[in-house]
Design a protein around this motif. Structure first.
Motif, PDB file in Angstrom:
ATOM      1  N   SER A 169       2.298 -14.572  -1.433  1.00 31.89           N
ATOM      2  CA  SER A 169       2.271 -15.104  -2.906  1.00 31.89           C
ATOM      3  C   SER A 169       1.735 -14.172  -3.638  1.00 31.89           C
ATOM      4  O   SER A 169       2.278 -13.777  -4.694  1.00 31.89           O
ATOM      5  CB  SER A 169       1.321 -16.186  -2.981  1.00 31.89           C
ATOM      6  N   ALA A 170       0.700 -13.225  -3.337  1.00 29.73           N
ATOM      7  CA  ALA A 170       0.035 -12.173  -4.041  1.00 29.73           C
ATOM      8  C   ALA A 170       1.105 -11.009  -4.422  1.00 29.73           C
ATOM      9  O   ALA A 170       1.126 -10.418  -5.472  1.00 29.73           O
ATOM     10  CB  ALA A 170      -1.072 -11.958  -3.595  1.00 29.73           C
ATOM     11  N   TYR A 171       1.837 -10.799  -3.210  1.00 33.11           N
ATOM     12  CA  TYR A 171       2.740  -9.747  -3.425  1.00 33.11           C
ATOM     13  C   TYR A 171       3.790 -10.112  -4.337  1.00 33.11           C
ATOM     14  O   TYR A 171       4.422  -9.391  -4.856  1.00 33.11           O
ATOM     15  CB  TYR A 171       3.327  -9.585  -1.744  1.00 33.11           C
ATOM     16  N   GLN A 172       4.423 -11.098  -3.852  1.00 33.76           N
ATOM     17  CA  GLN A 172       5.490 -11.739  -4.774  1.00 33.76           C
ATOM     18  C   GLN A 172       5.374 -11.540  -6.291  1.00 33.76           C
ATOM     19  O   GLN A 172       6.086 -11.329  -7.047  1.00 33.76           O
ATOM     20  CB  GLN A 172       5.979 -13.106  -4.306  1.00 33.76           C
ATOM     21  N   ASN A 173       4.128 -12.205  -6.789  1.00 30.58           N
ATOM     22  CA  ASN A 173       3.409 -12.122  -8.242  1.00 30.58           C
ATOM     23  C   ASN A 173       3.429 -10.941  -8.373  1.00 30.58           C
ATOM     24  O   ASN A 173       4.134 -10.438  -9.528  1.00 30.58           O
ATOM     25  CB  ASN A 173       2.508 -12.879  -8.321  1.00 30.58           C
ATOM     26  N   GLY A 174       2.842  -9.976  -7.806  1.00 35.04           N
ATOM     27  CA  GLY A 174       2.660  -8.619  -8.105  1.00 35.04           C
ATOM     28  C   GLY A 174       4.025  -7.753  -8.403  1.00 35.04           C
ATOM     29  O   GLY A 174       4.230  -6.910  -9.393  1.00 35.04           O
ATOM     30  N   ILE A 175       5.000  -8.112  -7.362  1.00 36.65           N
ATOM     31  CA  ILE A 175       6.226  -7.303  -7.615  1.00 36.65           C
ATOM     32  C   ILE A 175       6.950  -7.985  -8.929  1.00 36.65           C
ATOM     33  O   ILE A 175       7.523  -6.990  -9.652  1.00 36.65           O
ATOM     34  CB  ILE A 175       7.302  -7.662  -6.333  1.00 36.65           C
ATOM     35  N   LEU A 176       6.839  -9.219  -9.295  1.00 38.49           N
ATOM     36  CA  LEU A 176       7.376  -9.744 -10.522  1.00 38.49           C
ATOM     37  C   LEU A 176       6.960  -9.034 -11.667  1.00 38.49           C
ATOM     38  O   LEU A 176       7.618  -8.723 -12.537  1.00 38.49           O
ATOM     39  CB  LEU A 176       7.548 -11.180 -10.188  1.00 38.49           C
ATOM     40  N   GLU A 177       5.629  -9.000 -11.654  1.00 39.73           N
ATOM     41  CA  GLU A 177       4.936  -8.465 -12.821  1.00 39.73           C
ATOM     42  C   GLU A 177       5.036  -6.919 -12.969  1.00 39.73           C
ATOM     43  O   GLU A 177       5.315  -6.344 -14.019  1.00 39.73           O
ATOM     44  CB  GLU A 177       3.426  -8.825 -12.787  1.00 39.73           C
ATOM     45  N   CYS A 178       5.046  -6.211 -11.993  1.00 36.89           N
ATOM     46  CA  CYS A 178       5.239  -4.705 -11.792  1.00 36.89           C
ATOM     47  C   CYS A 178       6.805  -4.591 -12.244  1.00 36.89           C
ATOM     48  O   CYS A 178       6.761  -3.463 -13.008  1.00 36.89           O
ATOM     49  CB  CYS A 178       5.455  -4.256 -10.473  1.00 36.89           C
ATOM     50  N   SER A 179       7.802  -5.285 -11.833  1.00 34.62           N
ATOM     51  CA  SER A 179       9.073  -4.834 -12.533  1.00 34.62           C
ATOM     52  C   SER A 179       9.354  -5.196 -13.901  1.00 34.62           C
ATOM     53  O   SER A 179       9.755  -4.485 -14.759  1.00 34.62           O
ATOM     54  CB  SER A 179      10.072  -5.705 -11.607  1.00 34.62           C
ATOM     55  N   ALA A 180       8.671  -6.399 -14.414  1.00 35.73           N
ATOM     56  CA  ALA A 180       8.612  -6.841 -15.570  1.00 35.73           C
ATOM     57  C   ALA A 180       7.859  -6.217 -16.794  1.00 35.73           C
ATOM     58  O   ALA A 180       8.196  -5.649 -17.767  1.00 35.73           O
ATOM     59  CB  ALA A 180       8.041  -8.268 -15.736  1.00 35.73           C
TER      60      ALA A 180
ATOM     61  N   LYS B 213       0.799  -1.265  -0.043  1.00 39.13           N
ATOM     62  CA  LYS B 213      -0.157  -0.079  -0.173  1.00 39.13           C
ATOM     63  C   LYS B 213       0.986   1.010  -0.175  1.00 39.13           C
ATOM     64  O   LYS B 213       0.542   2.165  -0.700  1.00 39.13           O
ATOM     65  CB  LYS B 213      -1.055  -0.025   1.155  1.00 39.13           C
ATOM     66  N   THR B 214       1.989   1.164   0.636  1.00 38.03           N
ATOM     67  CA  THR B 214       2.901   2.432   0.667  1.00 38.03           C
ATOM     68  C   THR B 214       3.325   2.673  -0.863  1.00 38.03           C
ATOM     69  O   THR B 214       3.359   3.645  -1.136  1.00 38.03           O
ATOM     70  CB  THR B 214       4.084   1.999   1.533  1.00 38.03           C
ATOM     71  N   TYR B 215       3.814   1.608  -1.447  1.00 35.60           N
ATOM     72  CA  TYR B 215       4.213   1.482  -2.827  1.00 35.60           C
ATOM     73  C   TYR B 215       3.042   2.210  -3.691  1.00 35.60           C
ATOM     74  O   TYR B 215       3.355   3.137  -4.527  1.00 35.60           O
ATOM     75  CB  TYR B 215       4.648   0.505  -3.097  1.00 35.60           C
ATOM     76  N   GLU B 216       1.892   1.624  -3.630  1.00 36.21           N
ATOM     77  CA  GLU B 216       0.842   1.975  -4.224  1.00 36.21           C
ATOM     78  C   GLU B 216       0.487   3.674  -4.122  1.00 36.21           C
ATOM     79  O   GLU B 216       0.210   4.337  -4.984  1.00 36.21           O
ATOM     80  CB  GLU B 216      -0.585   1.083  -4.018  1.00 36.21           C
ATOM     81  N   SER B 217       0.703   3.957  -2.789  1.00 41.96           N
ATOM     82  CA  SER B 217       0.313   5.502  -2.656  1.00 41.96           C
ATOM     83  C   SER B 217       1.356   6.398  -3.047  1.00 41.96           C
ATOM     84  O   SER B 217       1.032   7.188  -3.834  1.00 41.96           O
ATOM     85  CB  SER B 217       0.570   5.444  -1.096  1.00 41.96           C
ATOM     86  N   ARG B 218       2.614   5.965  -3.359  1.00 46.37           N
ATOM     87  CA  ARG B 218       3.738   6.462  -3.893  1.00 46.37           C
ATOM     88  C   ARG B 218       3.401   6.748  -5.460  1.00 46.37           C
ATOM     89  O   ARG B 218       3.668   7.781  -6.100  1.00 46.37           O
ATOM     90  CB  ARG B 218       5.025   6.035  -3.506  1.00 46.37           C
TER      91      ARG B 218
ATOM     92  N   GLU C 268       1.522   0.250 -11.146  1.00 46.99           N
ATOM     93  CA  GLU C 268       0.667   0.258  -9.805  1.00 46.99           C
ATOM     94  C   GLU C 268      -0.353  -0.928 -10.411  1.00 46.99           C
ATOM     95  O   GLU C 268      -0.622  -1.638  -9.312  1.00 46.99           O
ATOM     96  CB  GLU C 268      -0.113   1.627  -9.823  1.00 46.99           C
ATOM     97  N   TYR C 269      -0.958  -1.178 -11.461  1.00 47.42           N
ATOM     98  CA  TYR C 269      -1.738  -2.043 -11.786  1.00 47.42           C
ATOM     99  C   TYR C 269      -1.086  -3.588 -11.456  1.00 47.42           C
ATOM    100  O   TYR C 269      -1.870  -4.312 -10.828  1.00 47.42           O
ATOM    101  CB  TYR C 269      -2.396  -2.005 -13.159  1.00 47.42           C
ATOM    102  N   LYS C 270      -0.251  -3.725 -11.935  1.00 44.94           N
ATOM    103  CA  LYS C 270       0.698  -5.074 -11.946  1.00 44.94           C
ATOM    104  C   LYS C 270       0.912  -5.288 -10.565  1.00 44.94           C
ATOM    105  O   LYS C 270       0.851  -6.706 -10.052  1.00 44.94           O
ATOM    106  CB  LYS C 270       1.963  -5.064 -12.528  1.00 44.94           C
ATOM    107  N   LEU C 271       1.485  -4.366  -9.525  1.00 47.91           N
ATOM    108  CA  LEU C 271       1.619  -4.437  -8.253  1.00 47.91           C
ATOM    109  C   LEU C 271       0.331  -4.927  -7.525  1.00 47.91           C
ATOM    110  O   LEU C 271       0.564  -5.999  -6.744  1.00 47.91           O
ATOM    111  CB  LEU C 271       2.013  -3.206  -7.547  1.00 47.91           C
ATOM    112  N   THR C 272      -0.933  -4.406  -7.844  1.00 45.00           N
ATOM    113  CA  THR C 272      -2.073  -4.676  -6.802  1.00 45.00           C
ATOM    114  C   THR C 272      -2.947  -5.615  -7.369  1.00 45.00           C
ATOM    115  O   THR C 272      -3.953  -6.133  -6.699  1.00 45.00           O
ATOM    116  CB  THR C 272      -2.647  -3.168  -6.769  1.00 45.00           C
ATOM    117  N   LYS C 273      -2.786  -6.058  -8.655  1.00 44.20           N
ATOM    118  CA  LYS C 273      -3.615  -6.880  -9.387  1.00 44.20           C
ATOM    119  C   LYS C 273      -3.944  -8.300  -8.803  1.00 44.20           C
ATOM    120  O   LYS C 273      -5.097  -8.657  -8.487  1.00 44.20           O
ATOM    121  CB  LYS C 273      -3.335  -7.279 -10.740  1.00 44.20           C
TER     122      LYS C 273
END
Length: 128
Positions: free
Chosen positions: A79-90, A17-22, A113-118
């Protein structure tokens, strides 16, 4: 970087949520700049914040890329966070650091933002 395996689900949610807010704040500033409100937008802050977020997400992606750092089996949140970070970066942060403040930069942040939170958006913990 801290060991993400040591964080509980609430701490993982707070981190995301901190990353999303930023990212939302950055999107707002970029949008103001693009729409002609450049006197309201701090262009140096936009460039620095974009670079910093891109770097942080890349570091977490690299962390998860090592098999020993897989946290997907700890909880659904992990698991959701890890997948979100991987897609967000990619898929997110596709604009080059130092490129102009334009629609491409905005789209890059919006996608990140979308990839991080999806994956997190479907979890009760995220919506509380």
């Amino acid at each position: 970087m801290e060991d993400l395996k040591q964080l509980n689900a609430c701490q993982i949610i707070e981190r995301a949520k901190t990353y999303e807010s930023r990212m939302k704040s950055l999107e707002k500033s970029i949008s103001e700049f693009i729409s002609g409100g450049s006197e309201l937008a701090d262009t140096e802050w936009i460039k620095q914040e974009y670079a910093e977020l891109k770097k942080i997400i890349k570091k977490e992606h690299d962390y998860f890329s090592k098999q020993k750092n897989d946290i997907s089996d700890i909880s659904q949140v992990h698991s959701a966070y890890q997948n979100g970070i991987l897609e967000c970066s990619a898929w997110g942060f596709s604009s080059r650091i130092g490129s102009g403040i334009n629609q491409d930069l905005f789209n890059s942040i919006e996608e990140a933002e979308y990839k991080l939170t999806k994956f997190l958006a479907d979890l009760d913990e995220w919506n509380n």
